[in-house]
Design an enzyme around this catalytic site. Structure first.
Site, PDB file in Angstrom:
ATOM      1  N   GLY A   1       0.783  -1.241   0.000  1.00  0.00           N
ATOM      2  CA  GLY A   1       0.000   0.000   0.000  1.00  0.00           C
ATOM      3  C   GLY A   1       0.809   1.281   0.000  1.00  0.00           C
TER       4      GLY A   1
ATOM      5  N   GLY B   1       2.836   2.365  -2.483  1.00  0.00           N
ATOM      6  CA  GLY B   1       3.173   2.846  -3.824  1.00  0.00           C
ATOM      7  C   GLY B   1       2.487   4.163  -4.150  1.00  0.00           C
TER       8      GLY B   1
ATOM      9  CB  CYS C   1      -0.922   2.031  -3.430  1.00  0.00           C
ATOM     10  SG  CYS C   1       0.407   1.096  -4.159  1.00  0.00           S
TER      11      CYS C   1
HETATM   12  P1  XMP Z   1       5.850   3.316  -6.575  1.00  0.00           P
HETATM   13  O1  XMP Z   1       5.758   4.110  -5.309  1.00  0.00           O
HETATM   14  O2  XMP Z   1       7.244   2.956  -6.939  1.00  0.00           O
HETATM   15  O3  XMP Z   1       5.076   1.961  -6.241  1.00  0.00           O
HETATM   16  O4  XMP Z   1       5.129   3.992  -7.693  1.00  0.00           O
HETATM   17  C1  XMP Z   1       5.063   0.877  -7.121  1.00  0.00           C
HETATM   18  C2  XMP Z   1       4.552  -0.358  -6.411  1.00  0.00           C
HETATM   19  O5  XMP Z   1       3.170  -0.223  -6.054  1.00  0.00           O
HETATM   20  C3  XMP Z   1       2.558  -1.519  -6.020  1.00  0.00           C
HETATM   21  N1  XMP Z   1       1.362  -1.454  -6.849  1.00  0.00           N
HETATM   22  C4  XMP Z   1       0.114  -1.279  -6.356  1.00  0.00           C
HETATM   23  N2  XMP Z   1      -0.326  -1.218  -5.085  1.00  0.00           N
HETATM   24  N3  XMP Z   1      -2.534  -0.882  -5.884  1.00  0.00           N
HETATM   25  C5  XMP Z   1      -1.657  -1.012  -4.843  1.00  0.00           C
HETATM   26  O6  XMP Z   1      -2.075  -0.926  -3.679  1.00  0.00           O
HETATM   27  C6  XMP Z   1      -2.177  -0.955  -7.200  1.00  0.00           C
HETATM   28  O7  XMP Z   1      -2.978  -0.793  -8.100  1.00  0.00           O
HETATM   29  C7  XMP Z   1      -0.773  -1.168  -7.433  1.00  0.00           C
HETATM   30  N4  XMP Z   1      -0.046  -1.311  -8.587  1.00  0.00           N
HETATM   31  C8  XMP Z   1       1.243  -1.491  -8.188  1.00  0.00           C
HETATM   32  C9  XMP Z   1       3.597  -2.510  -6.535  1.00  0.00           C
HETATM   33  O8  XMP Z   1       4.187  -3.147  -5.443  1.00  0.00           O
HETATM   34  C10 XMP Z   1       4.570  -1.597  -7.265  1.00  0.00           C
HETATM   35  O9  XMP Z   1       5.866  -2.151  -7.393  1.00  0.00           O
END
Ligand code: XMP
Length: 347
Positions: free
Chosen positions: A174, A176, A179
Site C-alpha cells: 500500500g 506505492g 496505491c
Molecule cells: P511506486 O511508489 O514505486 O510503487 O510507484 C510501485 C509499487 O506499487 C505496487 N502497486 C500497487 N499497489 N494498488 C496497490 O495498492 C495498485 O494498483 C498497485 N499497482 C502497483 C507494486 O508493489 C509496485 O511495485
C-alpha cells in the site's frame, strides 16, 4: 500499538569519512538479489506502464533489473524474453500470478524459454497467503530457477515466503505512489517499517532470502534508507514511469507539456482494459495518472546512482552492506522534514 516509521520520518546521520571520492574504484553500488548480482540496487516494477522489453533491456544494461509484467499474453511475454536473451546478458525476470491461469503461463514460459530465465517473480497484492504458497510449491517443483515473491508487509510474511523456498521477498503493501489499498481497506504498513521488521526476522531466523523494498521510493535517499533498514535492493514504479523506455506514448497537452501515463495494476483503468471492467463486488485499489515525461532512463539512473554513491561516502562505506553497518537512523519532526527539502524554492 507499535509505531511504524516511513521514509520521511527518518534521516541517516553522517559519520567521519575517510573516502576521498564517491567515484573511487573501491566504492561499489552492487548487490545480490536472490542468486543474481546487480551492479545497482534498482529494479523496475512489473507494471504495464513501467516494464516491458525496452525498460527491462535498458535497465538490465545499466546494471539493474526489470521485471516483465504479466498483464500481456503469454506469447508476448515469451517474445520479449527471447528478444532480451538475444540482445544482452542481463537478468531476465518475468512476472507470473497465482491460480490456474498463472500455472498455465508458468508452464508455457518454462517450456518455451525456461533456460533463459534468471528468476521468476510471483507477483500478487498479498503474498502472505495460501494462494502464494501453492504457487511457490507448483513452480519450485518444476524448475530450479530462483523465485522472487511478494508482496508482504511483516516479518511473519517474510519468514513465510523464505521458508517456502523463495530467494527474494518483495516488501511493502500500500505504499506505492499509485496505491489505494490502505485507503480502501485500512491495511498496510509504511514500507520502511516493513523492511525493518523483515530484516529483524531475517537476522533472528538466519534465513537468507533477499529483501526488496517496494512502494514509495521517490528519491535516491529513500534507496539508502531502505538499504540501511535491511533491503538488498528496491523496486520502483513511479521513478521509472514517464521515461522514454517505459511503455506507452508521450502525450502532449494544450500547453505543449509532455506526459506519460502511469497506473496502478489494481486501478479501474487496468481492470477495464484487461478484464472488461471491475468485477461485481470488487473495487479499485489503485489509481491512474499522468506524470511529466522524463526523457531517457539513463538520466534517471544517473541521478539515483549519483545519490547512492554520495550517500555511501556520507556513511563512510565502500558498499551498501558496509553502509548498513555504519549508518544510524534518527527520527525527524515535521520541522526537520521541512528543512530537508530545497525550501528556498518555495513561493
Ligand atoms: P511506486 O511508489 O514505486 O510503487 O510507484 C510501485 C509499487 O506499487 C505496487 N502497486 C500497487 N499497489 N494498488 C496497490 O495498492 C495498485 O494498483 C498497485 N499497482 C502497483 C507494486 O508493489 C509496485 O511495485
Amino acid at each position: 500499538m507499535r509505531e511504524c516509521l516511513a521514509f520521511d520520518d527518518v534521516l541517516l546521520v553522517p559519520v567521519y569519512s575517510n573516502k576521498r571520492s564517491r567515484l573511487g574504484p573501491d566504492v561499489s553500488t552492487s548487490t545480490i538479489v536472490g542468486t543474481l548480482r546487480l551492479e545497482i540496487p534498482l529494479i523496475s516494477s512489473p507494471m504495464d506502464t513501467v516494464t516491458e522489453l525496452e525498460m527491462a533491456s535498458r535497465l538490465g544494461g545499466l546494471g539493474g533489473m526489470g521485471v516483465l509484467h504479466r498483464f500481456m499474453s503469454v506469447d508476448d511475454q515469451i517474445k520479449m524474453i527471447r528478444s532480451m536473451w538475444r540482445s544482452g546478458s542481463f537478468p531476465i525476470v518475468p512476472a507470473i500470478g497465482v491460480g490456474c491461469r498463472a500455472r498455465e503461463r508458468f508452464d508455457a514460459l518454462n517450456d518455451a524459454c525456461g533456460k533463459y530465465i534468471g528468476m521468476y517473480s510471483i507477483d500478487i497484492a498479498n503474498g502472505h497467503s495460501i494462494l502464494m504458497k501453492e504457487m511457490i510449491d507448483y513452480v519450485s517443483a518444476r524448475t530450479d530457477k530462483p523465485i522472487m515473491a511478494g508482496n508482504v508487509a511483516t516479518g511473519a510474511g517474510y519468514e513465510f515466503l523464505a521458508r517456502a523456498g523463495v530467494s527474494a521477498v518483495r516488501v511493502g503493501i500500500g505504499g506505492g505512489s499509485i496505491c489505494k489499498t490502505r485507503i480502501q481497506t485500512g491495511f498496510g504498513v509504511p514500507t520502511l517499517a516493513s523492511v525493518m521488521d523483515c530484516y529483524e526476522t531475517k537476522l533472528k531466523t538466519g534465513l537468507s532470502a533477499s529483501i526488496i523494498a517496494d512502494g514509495g521510493i521517490r528519491d535516491p535517499g529513500d534507496v539508502l534508507k531502505s538499504i540501511v533498514g535491511g533491503a538488498d535492493a528496491v523496486i520502483c514504479g513511479g521513478v521509472f514511469a514517464g521515461t522514454k523506455e517505459a511503455p506507452g506514448e508521450v502525450i502532449i497537452d494544450n500547453n505543449g507539456k509532455a506526459w506519460k501515463s502511469y497506473r496502478g495494476m489494481a486501478s479501474e483503468s487496468v481492470q477495464i482494459d484487461k478484464m472488461g471492467g471491475l468485477k461485481k463486488g470488487t473495487c479499485a485499489e489503485g489509481v491512474s495518472t499522468l506524470i511529466p515525461y522524463k526523457g531517457s532512463l539513463e538520466r534517471v539512473i544517473n541521478n539515483f546512482v549519483g545519490g547512492i554513491r554520495s550517500g555511501l561516502t556520507y556513511g563512510n562505506a565502500n558498499n551498501i552492506y558496509e553502509l548498513r553497518e555504519n549508518a544510524e537512523f534518527v527520527r525527524v519532526t515535521a520541522a526537520g522534514l521541512g528543512e530537508s527539502h530545497a525550501y528556498g524554492t518555495r513561493k
